[in-house]
Design a protein around this motif. Structure first.
Motif, PDB file in Angstrom:
ATOM      1  N   ALA A   1       0.779  -1.181  -0.026  1.00 11.55           N
ATOM      2  CA  ALA A   1       0.069   0.098   0.040  1.00 11.55           C
ATOM      3  C   ALA A   1       0.825   1.188  -0.013  1.00 11.55           C
ATOM      4  O   ALA A   1       1.738   1.387   0.864  1.00 11.55           O
ATOM      5  N   PHE A   2       0.655   2.217  -0.953  1.00 13.24           N
ATOM      6  CA  PHE A   2       1.107   3.444  -0.851  1.00 13.24           C
ATOM      7  C   PHE A   2       0.277   4.576  -0.138  1.00 13.24           C
ATOM      8  O   PHE A   2      -0.950   4.562  -0.334  1.00 13.24           O
ATOM      9  N   ILE A   3       0.990   4.968   0.784  1.00 11.99           N
ATOM     10  CA  ILE A   3       0.362   6.120   1.661  1.00 11.99           C
ATOM     11  C   ILE A   3       1.112   7.519   1.247  1.00 11.99           C
ATOM     12  O   ILE A   3       2.273   7.737   1.712  1.00 11.99           O
ATOM     13  N   LYS A   4       0.369   8.430   0.918  1.00  7.89           N
ATOM     14  CA  LYS A   4       0.671   9.868   0.617  1.00  7.89           C
ATOM     15  C   LYS A   4       0.646  10.473   2.006  1.00  7.89           C
ATOM     16  O   LYS A   4      -0.482  11.004   2.372  1.00  7.89           O
ATOM     17  N   ILE A   5       1.785  11.063   2.388  1.00  9.74           N
ATOM     18  CA  ILE A   5       1.762  11.848   3.583  1.00  9.74           C
ATOM     19  C   ILE A   5       2.001  13.263   3.520  1.00  9.74           C
ATOM     20  O   ILE A   5       1.838  13.946   4.381  1.00  9.74           O
ATOM     21  N   GLN A   6       2.455  13.626   2.207  1.00  7.39           N
ATOM     22  CA  GLN A   6       2.409  15.226   2.231  1.00  7.39           C
ATOM     23  C   GLN A   6       2.367  15.500   0.606  1.00  7.39           C
ATOM     24  O   GLN A   6       2.417  14.519   0.044  1.00  7.39           O
TER      25      GLN A   6
ATOM     26  N   PHE B   1       3.905  -0.956   3.986  1.00  9.95           N
ATOM     27  CA  PHE B   1       3.348   0.165   3.615  1.00  9.95           C
ATOM     28  C   PHE B   1       4.469   1.307   3.214  1.00  9.95           C
ATOM     29  O   PHE B   1       5.396   1.272   3.844  1.00  9.95           O
ATOM     30  N   ILE B   2       4.130   2.012   2.001  1.00 10.02           N
ATOM     31  CA  ILE B   2       5.300   2.714   1.389  1.00 10.02           C
ATOM     32  C   ILE B   2       4.860   4.122   1.691  1.00 10.02           C
ATOM     33  O   ILE B   2       3.814   4.464   0.953  1.00 10.02           O
ATOM     34  N   LEU B   3       5.571   4.924   2.133  1.00  8.98           N
ATOM     35  CA  LEU B   3       5.232   6.246   2.412  1.00  8.98           C
ATOM     36  C   LEU B   3       5.837   7.069   1.166  1.00  8.98           C
ATOM     37  O   LEU B   3       6.901   7.066   0.988  1.00  8.98           O
ATOM     38  N   THR B   4       4.709   7.860   0.719  1.00  8.75           N
ATOM     39  CA  THR B   4       5.053   8.629  -0.436  1.00  8.75           C
ATOM     40  C   THR B   4       4.658  10.072  -0.343  1.00  8.75           C
ATOM     41  O   THR B   4       3.771  10.501   0.538  1.00  8.75           O
TER      42      THR B   4
ATOM     43  N   ALA C   1       5.607  22.426   0.178  1.00  3.89           N
ATOM     44  CA  ALA C   1       5.286  21.458   1.087  1.00  3.89           C
ATOM     45  C   ALA C   1       4.350  21.729   2.014  1.00  3.89           C
ATOM     46  O   ALA C   1       4.002  22.639   2.677  1.00  3.89           O
ATOM     47  N   ARG C   2       3.204  20.666   2.214  1.00  4.90           N
ATOM     48  CA  ARG C   2       2.402  20.617   3.126  1.00  4.90           C
ATOM     49  C   ARG C   2       2.164  19.259   3.461  1.00  4.90           C
ATOM     50  O   ARG C   2       1.930  18.436   2.514  1.00  4.90           O
ATOM     51  N   SER C   3       1.815  18.960   4.936  1.00  5.90           N
ATOM     52  CA  SER C   3       1.622  17.692   5.231  1.00  5.90           C
ATOM     53  C   SER C   3       0.198  17.286   5.407  1.00  5.90           C
ATOM     54  O   SER C   3      -0.862  18.302   5.706  1.00  5.90           O
ATOM     55  N   HIS C   4      -0.080  16.144   5.149  1.00  2.00           N
ATOM     56  CA  HIS C   4      -1.451  15.648   5.468  1.00  2.00           C
ATOM     57  C   HIS C   4      -1.763  15.415   6.848  1.00  2.00           C
ATOM     58  O   HIS C   4      -0.722  15.242   7.565  1.00  2.00           O
ATOM     59  N   LYS C   5      -2.905  15.508   7.207  1.00  3.05           N
ATOM     60  CA  LYS C   5      -3.081  15.213   8.788  1.00  3.05           C
ATOM     61  C   LYS C   5      -2.976  13.914   9.212  1.00  3.05           C
ATOM     62  O   LYS C   5      -3.050  12.876   8.629  1.00  3.05           O
TER      63      LYS C   5
END
Length: 415
Positions: free
Chosen positions: A136-141, A183-186, A160-164
């Protein structure tokens, strides 16, 4: 029900964005056949002029092969080339990043549309499934504050802006409950996560690791200056993949200055050695043939590459990107020279990777993602690909390997 086909170009962030759009389709049927689709959504990449050409060529081919389909342009290319493609009637519609969560309603437009939106939006969508994926790819920002001279991405993705944090953790909870373990943080610039929310990547990782079902976490490309002591303290955690991708882009300090980079080789080398000493495989991005890269600079750069404990490289021959500072820099490097330098660089890293794999043949934890005819493919914790032969269906299964055959072509095993 009308059928929608998604064509995704470019990076992992785009792959995630495609999953967001797929999850929002309520009144349409997803199809994997572009020739029988009613609507084709092109999630585009614009990182180089060549990427733009690939997108244009694909759109042109679909106009020939499936002329009745409505082609919708999404992704980074919508911000750089969307207006011209729309005006030339190459696409039926254009949507910007901030509009993708509204795609179900947008696709109902009967008339051509251009909805570019803004570059300040942050997704709120919780993706609970990844179509055809084991990881699973997880977009964090989103976005990037760096201004590298060769790069247009901040202009098409924003700052740059972060997800909650709560949105990220809720998404991981649901995906873990649905059977995802890796999980892959992207994101556009993953290491900038948290700088606008008074938190950090390390704090997020700790909270992720406490979610039941999370077995392995990989992190997309980080910048050297973003790897701090708080992050380094997590290197030996069992849930951390033993592979990091740290973007250097070059190993000549002169070239790094021309590229307007924030790293320099002396500190890069110390950081890489520190992480490698913890048993990690290390990858990087590297641009060869950037304007100003003369023989002296290349000779120094390649000797420094040999010093680095690298195992993987995502190497690019420089490709001009219009509207960037690098596009007007001189002297340019001839294509044949850049090609030879690319070959030299990748050959060195291939040899380093082979040596690393020969030393790491025990306790390989592999998530098998796909396979046919009894041969399955997956990646171990060091991000090395492994082919596994088995009489059982091992798709989406984890296997622990202690008897691996290592060759120049890759790793093989039987279970």
């Amino acid at each position: 029900m009308k059928k929608v086909y998604f064509k995704t170009f470019g990076c992992r962030t785009n792959q995630f964005d495609t999953q967001v759009m797929m999850s929002k389709l309520k009144d349409y049927e997803l199809t994997d056949n572009e020739l029988s689709s009613d609507i084709i959504v092109v999630n585009s990449c614009t990182v180089t002029n060549g990427a733009d050409s690939s997108v244009r060529n694909y759109i042109s081919s679909m106009q020939r092969k499936n002329p009745d389909a409505k082609v919708i342009l999404a992704g980074c290319g919508s911000h750089s080339k969307g207006e011209s493609l729309f005006e030339d009637k190459k696409v039926f519609g254009v949507i910007g990043h901030s509009e993708k969560e509204n795609i179900n309603a947008i696709l109902k437009n009967e008339n051509p549309f251009y909805q570019i939106g803004d570059l300040e939006h942050i997704d709120s969508t919780i993706v609970e499934e990844f179509v055809g994926k084991s990881r699973a790819f997880i977009k964090i920002q989103e976005g990037c504050d760096f201004r590298c001279s060769y790069c247009i991405i901040p202009a098409v993705r924003g700052d740059a802006r972060s997800h909650k944090e709560e949105t990220i953790l809720e998404q991981i909870n649901k995906l873990a409950a649905n059977g995802f373990g890796e999980f892959i943080l992207t994101g556009t610039n993953v290491g900038s996560y948290g700088q606008d929310h008074n938190t950090s990547m390390a704090k997020l990782l700790k909270k992720m690791s406490m979610i039941r079902g999370v077995r392995r976490i990989r992190i997309g490309s980080m910048e050297p200056i973003q790897i701090d002591d708080e992050f380094l303290e997590l290197l030996n955690e069992p849930w951390m993949a033993k592979h990091m991708h740290i973007a250097l882009q070059h190993t000549s300090d002169k070239m790094l200055k021309l590229m307007n980079r924030r790293n320099e080789f002396k500190s890069d080398l110390a950081l890489f050695r520190k992480i490698a000493d913890q048993g990690y495989a290390l990858g990087t991005d590297y641009i060869v043939g950037h304007p100003g890269e003369d023989e002296k600079e290349w000779s120094e750069a390649i000797s420094r590459v040999k010093e680095l404990p690298l195992t993987h490289v995502h190497a690019f021959s420089y490709s001009k990107r219009d509207n960037t500072p690098s596009a007007t820099m001189k002297p340019e490097v001839r294509g044949n020279i850049a090609k030879e330098r690319h070959r030299e660089l990748t050959a060195i890293i291939k040899a380093k990777n082979f040596a690393f794999r020969r030393e790491h043949t025990q306790n390989l934890e592999v998530l098998l993602e796909s396979g046919q005819d009894g041969v399955y493919q997956g990646f171990d914790q060091y991000f090395n690909k492994v082919s596994v032969t088995s009489d059982e269906d091992l798709t989406s299964n984890w296997v622990l390997l202690n008897d691996v055959e290592v060759s120049n072509e890759g790793n093989k095993a039987k279970v």
